[in-house]
Design a protein around this motif. Structure first.
Motif, mmCIF file in Angstrom:
data_model
loop_
_atom_site.group_PDB
_atom_site.id
_atom_site.type_symbol
_atom_site.label_atom_id
_atom_site.label_comp_id
_atom_site.label_asym_id
_atom_site.label_seq_id
_atom_site.Cartn_x
_atom_site.Cartn_y
_atom_site.Cartn_z
ATOM 1 N N LYS A 160 66.266 32.000 26.548
ATOM 2 C CA LYS A 160 66.996 30.733 26.710
ATOM 3 C C LYS A 160 68.134 30.888 27.709
ATOM 4 O O LYS A 160 68.369 30.025 28.557
ATOM 5 N N LYS A 161 68.839 32.017 27.625
ATOM 6 C CA LYS A 161 69.937 32.266 28.582
ATOM 7 C C LYS A 161 69.387 32.328 30.003
ATOM 8 O O LYS A 161 69.957 31.774 30.928
ATOM 9 N N ILE A 205 66.542 34.121 22.391
ATOM 10 C CA ILE A 205 67.913 33.843 22.827
ATOM 11 C C ILE A 205 68.112 34.289 24.269
ATOM 12 O O ILE A 205 68.722 33.585 25.083
ATOM 13 N N GLU A 206 67.579 35.453 24.598
ATOM 14 C CA GLU A 206 67.715 35.943 25.979
ATOM 15 C C GLU A 206 66.900 35.085 26.930
ATOM 16 O O GLU A 206 67.336 34.800 28.056
#
Lengths: 681, 167
Positions: free
Chosen positions: B85-86, B82-83
């Motif tokens: 992707k950010k 998730i990080e």
């Protein structure tokens, strides 16, 4: 003349010296006696009291908790761990200068001074001994605050050296992967007790025991001796979940749910040979680091807690039972008639008439009539037996709390049409995990392996303490499983699941589209669907089973082939290379292309039975075989005593093919027919 | 006749002989006792000293364990998909906007020598464009995303007690 002189009597000097000596001795003896008496008084009479006082000055007992065990994924990635944190609190009874304390604290913590002063003054009036000022402070911030609050005049030996302020050690549970596998991992509360998911079910293993530290300090507060009560350290849990696979599944599911306009979605990925759950996804989801965002909708692990009517995916059981009893083969034919059938005054119908087809084709096009006819041949007892052997009606035993076993009524309580309903996936409640396990059983040559989430439990030094061994049960024969796989392959090649065709891999599976049961109306709601696709890939040597279930899709046809199969495709195409599975098909289909015409299995909203005309039947998707007469005779002999239930047979079709068609030729024929139909119109 | 008291002499002679031995014994015992006390005291203070060092080391061990956990957590957070992707979102718009900028701005060589050099070196015009000082078209979205990420990133901040709204 005699002189008489008065001389003083000669004293014996030694006696004088002796006397003086004895006097001094007496003084000393008295002195020592007094001291001795005092010592006796202190060390004998007041021993307990003084020892306690000394111990109180010297000893300090602190309770702390061992850090809660860590949860890892199968690759050693941390899913949940505890870190040390501190809370700064004030003992209001010890505060002397409220204003000064508030001012100092406001500068250090960048807080409002007046509010702090008010808080401390109220606490002092109430004589509160624990007033939290700042929570969950970690690492260097604690040192910074200690330095900023240093006050040598306070005389305090413990940090912070500021009168009335203390630190309280605590732990904070962190979930670095955020929303990934949130429902599986769960969360724990401030006391370190698991409240959901693995945190709850494995709480005993993970729980950090409370330990007591007895410390001896000198007058400067330095510790010179420490005793720690022995407690067994908590264990770490390694899950079968893989973070990259779980992330891919979460993303694909989220996209699929949004594209379908669905209320919710679930996805399960199982390793067929080991029963390990590689991913278990629910949408919507939550971030366990933000417990205030949790609500009833995103907290539930629907894949194991929600029961739904599976619809046509349950035909796996119907045809599986028939194959196991050697009643049918995939190539044999069955006549769906005009697409309707009546059982115990209940009419069932197909979404589109298929006519006379092979059993493989019947499954591919999800014919309800064919499935019901097949189930009637199988019989209640055999059907029910396979349902139970496949694990329906009882929990799988996966290591998650609140798993439901689904709803399977015992055969004694079946109605006249129950067998027919169940054969097409109604009158039965299942979970997504149960359905995935059933398909994984077929993918695994008929051996059912208990699905499990825990790979191993180990000590903090990585010594394995427990490695669960899943139960293995042979449910159907390898031949039955092989035939079923062939039939499921046909679903993807030419049936309702064509959107599940993969790029570079073969796949097999079944779509399912069922009306949802409305508990308020106590009947199925024709406006709401549960649409699913469950399959495995590669079809030749299935490595993984993937189940995708959409709750109340609203977009398009809303059927499993339209809303769930694309999600299956996206998941499979992402994770199969990740798992190192070799490609078994040429990459001919671009990943974003639309496949040829979808075959919908969406039940008609009209409850009335729809009787199809002969011309409708003639326009059905597939034409087979050479002699209708010959096939009718074979059909009569194999279908058994079901004449009363057969619909009227359609008129023989002029366009017949002598040989059993291959998948490719079927598609070609369908395209040709479509062109001819368009040409005519 | 004067009586001469020889007892004193005898006693003193005997006493001197006796006293020296006793004194010697007493002294030796005294020394032994004192040495014992010194030894005990030394042991005591040594043990205290070892205790202090021990507790310091134990505290250091606990701090290092905490630090290790904290670093492991930070590593896991930064490596989480998730990080990543950010982070990729903040990079990709920048690349996309740069490409868009490169395409929209027409290339005009300001110095013939530069153009010639570029041509001889086979440098594409886009490279020259990209090397110019960028105007405000620099990805604002990426900056905004980076600011948002910085605000929500897990830094060791102070969480004031929930019941106390001190700001």
């Amino acid at each position: 003349m005699k002189r008489t002189s008065k001389k003083a009597p000669k004293r014996d000097l030694s006696q004088v010296a002796f006397a003086r000596f004895m006097f001094i001795v007496a003084v000393f003896v008295l002195w020592i006696g007094v001291i001795g008496a005092r010592l006796v008084h202190l060390q004998v009479k007041q021993h307990d009291e003084l020892a306690a006082k000394a111990a109180g000055q010297r000893l300090e007992t602190k309770t702390s908790k061992l850090p809660r065990g860590t949860i890892y994924d199968r690759n050693g990635r941390v899913l949940a761990m505890s870190v040390n944190a501190h809370t700064l609190y004030a003992d209001a009874t010890e505060l002397v200068d409220i204003g000064g304390t508030a001012k100092r604290l406001s500068r250090v913590l960048s807080a409002n001074e007046s509010k702090l002063a008010r808080l401390l003054s109220e606490a002092k009036d109430l004589r509160r001994r624990y007033v939290p000022i700042a929570r969950s402070i970690e690492g260097d911030e604690v040192d910074r605050i200690n330095k900023a609050l240093e006050n040598t005049d306070s005389g305090k030996t413990t940090l912070p050296r500021f009168t009335g302020l203390y630190w309280r050690a605590e732990q904070k549970r962190k979930y670095p992967q955020q929303t990934i596998a949130a429902q599986v991992i769960g969360f724990s509360n401030a006391d370190g007790i698991g409240q959901a998911g693995i945190e709850q079910s494995q709480n005993e293993e993970l729980y950090g025991a409370v330990i007591k530290k007895t410390q001896e300090r000198d007058r400067l507060g330095r510790i010179y001796d420490e005793t720690v009560s022995e407690k067994e350290p908590p264990k770490d849990v390694v899950l079968t979940i893989s973070v990259p696979i779980q992330f891919a599944v979460d993303e694909a599911l989220a996209r699929g749910v949004k594209a379908a306009g669905a209320k919710a979605g679930m996805a399960v990925v199982i390793d067929n040979t080991t029963g390990e759950v590689l991913a278990l996804s629910n949408y919507p989801t939550f971030n366990p680091n933000r417990l205030d965002e949790i609500n009833s909708e995103n907290l539930a692990d629907s894949a194991v807690q929600s029961v739904y009517s599976p619809g046509s995916v349950f035909k796996l059981i119907t045809y599986g039972a028939a194959l196991e009893r050697k009643l049918i083969t995939p190539e044999q034919e069955i006549d769906a008639g005009n697409g309707t059938i009546e059982v115990a005054k209940h009419k069932f119908r197909d979404s589109h008439a298929v006519g006379r087809v092979s059993y493989a084709k019947a499954l591919a096009h999800s014919s309800n009539v064919c499935a019901i006819k097949t189930s009637l041949r199988v019989g209640k007892e055999s059907f029910y037996s396979l349902v139970k052997q496949m694990g329906f009606g009882r929990r799988t035993g996966i290591e998650l709390p609140a798993e439901t076993g689904g709803i399977v009524r015992p055969v004694e309580r079946w109605n006249g049409d129950s067998l027919a309903s169940m054969s097409i996936g109604y009158e039965i409640g299942v979970t997504a995990l149960q359905m995935a396990t059933a398909f994984a059983t077929i993918a695994n040559d008929g051996v059912r392996i208990q699905p499990h989430l825990i790979k191993e439990i180990r000590q903090s030094d990585e010594t394995v303490v427990d490695r669960p061994e899943p139960r293995r049960t042979t449910v159907v024969s390898p031949e039955t499983a092989r035939d079923l796989r062939t039939m499921l392959r046909e679903v993807v090649l030419s049936g309702t699941g064509r959107r599940a065709q993969l790029n570079g891999y073969t796949s097999a599976g079944k779509t399912g589209t069922a009306w949802k049961f409305n508990p308020k109306l106590k009947k199925v709601d024709a406006g709401k669907y549960i649409s699913s696709f469950i399959g495995f890939a590669p079809a030749s040597r299935p490595a993984v089973t993937i189940a995708v279930v959409m709750d109340e899709p609203k977009a398009g046809a809303r059927d499993g082939g339209t809303v769930s199969a694309p999600v299956f495709k996206e998941i499979a195409e992402t994770i199969l290379p990740e798992l190192g599975i070799a490609r078994d098909a040429e990459p001919t289909i671009p990943s974003n292309s639309q496949t040829a015409e979808d075959i919908s299995e969406t039940p008609d909203d009209n409850d009335a039975a729809k009787v199809l005309s002969a011309s409708d039947v003639n326009d059905s998707l597939d034409k087979v075989a050479s002699s209708r007469t010959k096939r009718a005779e074979e059909d009569r002999s194999t279908d058994g005593p079901q004449d009363v239930l057969k619909a009227s047979r359609p008129a023989p079709n002029k366009n017949t093919i002598d040989k059993a068609p291959s998948a490719g030729s079927i598609r070609l024929k369908e395209k040709e027919k479509e062109k001819s139909t368009k040409g005519k119109t | 006749m004067k009586r001469i008291n020889n007892n004193r002499k005898t006693r003193s002679t005997i006493a001197v002989e006796t006293d020296w031995r006793i004194v010697a014994v007493v002294i030796v015992c005294g020394l032994a006792l004192a040495a014992g006390f010194f030894f005990a005291a030394r042991q005591h203070f040594l043990s205290m000293d070892i205790g202090f060092k021990n507790s310091r080391l134990r505290r250091q061990l606990e701090d290092l364990e905490s630090e290790k956990r904290r670093l492991l957590l930070a590593r896991e957070v930064s490596l989480s998909p998730i990080e990543l992707k950010k982070a990729s979102r903040s990079i990709v718009p920048a690349v996309t906007e740069l490409k868009t900028f490169a395409q929209t701005v027409s290339y005009k060589p300001t110095r013939p020598s530069t153009a010639g050099t570029s041509a001889s070196l086979g440098i594409r015009p886009a490279a020259t464009i990209l090397s110019r000082p960028r105007p405000a078209l620099v990805p604002q979205r990426a900056e905004a995303a980076a600011r948002a990420d910085a605000a929500t990133a897990r830094k060791p901040g102070i969480e004031l007690a929930a019941a106390i709204n001190l700001r």
